[in-house]
Design a protein around this motif. Structure first.
Motif, short mmCIF file in Angstrom:
data_model
loop_
_atom_site.label_atom_id
_atom_site.label_comp_id
_atom_site.label_asym_id
_atom_site.label_seq_id
_atom_site.Cartn_x
_atom_site.Cartn_y
_atom_site.Cartn_z
N GLN A 1 -23.72 4.97 15.04
CA GLN A 1 -22.78 4.73 16.32
C GLN A 1 -22.13 6.30 15.67
O GLN A 1 -22.30 6.88 14.73
CB GLN A 1 -21.59 4.28 16.18
CG GLN A 1 -22.26 2.59 16.59
CD GLN A 1 -22.63 2.33 17.99
OE1 GLN A 1 -22.62 3.25 18.99
NE2 GLN A 1 -24.05 1.58 18.54
N PRO A 2 -22.28 7.51 16.66
CA PRO A 2 -21.44 8.65 16.49
C PRO A 2 -20.10 8.50 16.17
O PRO A 2 -19.37 7.38 16.73
CB PRO A 2 -21.22 9.63 18.10
CG PRO A 2 -22.11 8.11 18.46
CD PRO A 2 -22.44 7.02 18.21
N CYS A 3 -19.55 9.06 15.38
CA CYS A 3 -18.17 9.40 14.79
C CYS A 3 -18.04 10.90 13.70
O CYS A 3 -18.81 11.18 13.38
CB CYS A 3 -17.57 8.31 13.34
SG CYS A 3 -15.93 8.17 13.13
N ASN A 4 -17.53 11.24 14.70
CA ASN A 4 -17.23 12.69 14.06
C ASN A 4 -15.85 13.06 12.75
O ASN A 4 -16.35 13.41 12.03
CB ASN A 4 -15.29 13.03 15.26
CG ASN A 4 -16.10 13.57 16.32
OD1 ASN A 4 -17.78 14.38 16.13
ND2 ASN A 4 -16.02 14.24 17.10
N SER B 1 -20.74 15.00 15.49
CA SER B 1 -21.70 13.67 16.41
C SER B 1 -20.88 13.24 16.94
O SER B 1 -21.81 12.60 18.20
CB SER B 1 -21.90 13.11 14.95
OG SER B 1 -20.55 11.90 14.75
N GLU C 1 -19.15 12.11 10.53
CA GLU C 1 -20.33 12.49 10.17
C GLU C 1 -19.73 13.69 11.37
O GLU C 1 -20.09 14.04 12.83
CB GLU C 1 -21.77 11.96 10.99
CG GLU C 1 -22.59 13.06 11.37
CD GLU C 1 -23.82 11.91 11.69
OE1 GLU C 1 -24.07 10.51 11.40
OE2 GLU C 1 -24.80 12.84 11.83
#
Ligand code: SF4
Length: 328
Positions: free
Chosen positions: A126-129, A135, A132
């Motif tokens: 999943q996207p996760c600032n 992202s 990552e």
């Protein structure tokens, strides 16, 4: 889990120097870090174990407070006679968190450093600032029931998940930090955790090469202590909203009102303006509402967690009403 080297450290300075390397992570009880390694959220090349360093004592300070070593387990703190007598809000908060087995392993320093339980952070697909940078944030338009309503940013709306630090914030504790850079320092617990801003991967003020060595509690000041945690089930669940409070009345008005909140932000939330509203005032529902108005003046929901705005108001009311009832 990816292979990693394991080093038992021999001194605080050696541990600090090891931790200045980006590929090394410090491990104490490991109750959060090992889970994150199994999920491949954290993939350190080396673990520096600070278990052999001692830091396991609770000692009285010259000022009359308590100094809790970084490796003192949560269980040991929660059952310490002095903590139970003089800082019950801390014992209550610790006992409201996790399970007995986890509290037996979790340490003071590790608890402060535990990471958010945001679903997107712990799921590498999943996207996760935070995990990552750059992202994106899956939670802002996604699953956000546990997420923050205060101090959020466009980059991250995660909450700090712990209980212990919320009580430490209400108590105005201090965090002792040793650094490989020779910049040992003491940071107020209220300033230890950060808001996400545009650097959400930084949970707190620790820099590479920093090691927490202890938390110091100020001398006991009395008052009635409360830790109320609202959660989806009665054990082993993170706070939707929690309130740590130290309350005192004199001549029918608030003479002390130190309040900190969990489950609402990327850090334990402490706002001195809430105390300012209460101090010197006779308690009633209208006053409690004014305090809640201060707490929630900039609150913002993200759909699934909109309910937290009302829940925080009601939980604050409940704690203050309990304090009034107990003082009668
Ligand atoms: Fe990641 Fe923070 Fe967004 Fe959760 S809220 S997905 S931790 S950036």
């Amino acid at each position: 889990m990816k292979p990693f080297d394991y080093t038992r450290t021999s001194s605080v300075q050696a541990a600090a120097e090891l931790s200045s390397d980006d590929a090394t992570m410090v491990i104490a009880g490991g109750t959060n870090l090992l889970d994150l390694m199994k999920l491949q959220v954290e993939t350190p090349a080396r673990l520096a174990d600070i278990g052999p360093l001692g830091m396991e004592g609770i000692a009285e300070t010259d000022e009359g407070g308590l100094r809790i070593g970084a490796n003192v387990t949560n269980t040991a703190t929660a059952v310490d006679e002095r903590v139970c007598r003089d800082y019950p809000v801390l014992a209550h908060a610790i006992l409201a968190g996790a399970t007995q087995q986890l509290r037996n392993k979790a340490t003071t320093g590790g608890n402060l450093c535990q990471r958010t339980r945001c679903f997107y952070f712990t799921n590498i697909d999943q996207p996760c600032n935070k995990r990552e940078p750059g992202s994106g944030c899956g939670a802002i338009d996604g699953i956000a029931k546990l997420h923050a309503i205060l101090g959020t940013s466009d980059a991250c709306i995660a909450t700090y998940p712990g209980d212990m630090a919320v009580a430490m914030s209400a108590l105005d504790a201090s965090v002792e930090i040793t650094s490989s850079r020779g910049t040992d320092r003491v940071v107020p617990a209220r300033e230890f955790h950060r808001l996400p801003g545009d650097t959400p991967w930084r949970d707190n003020v620790l820099e590479p090469g920093d090691i927490i060595t202890a938390v110091t509690l100020p001398p006991p000041t009395g008052g009635s202590h409360y830790y109320r945690k609202v959660r989806e089930r009665s054990s082993y669940a993170f706070a939707l909203v929690s309130v740590a409070a130290i309350i005192e009345f004199e001549d029918g008005v608030f003479s002390r009102a130190d309040l900190a909140f969990g489950g609402l932000a990327h850090k334990p939330w402490y706002d001195p303006d809430i105390s300012a509203v209460l101090l010197g005032q006779a308690p009633d529902e209208a006053l409690f509402d004014r305090a809640a108005d201060v707490l929630l003046k900039d609150a913002q929901g993200y759909g699934e967690n909109d309910f937290k705005i009302l829940l925080a108001r009601r939980t604050l009311h409940a704690v203050l009403a309990q304090a009034v009832e107990d003082a009668a």
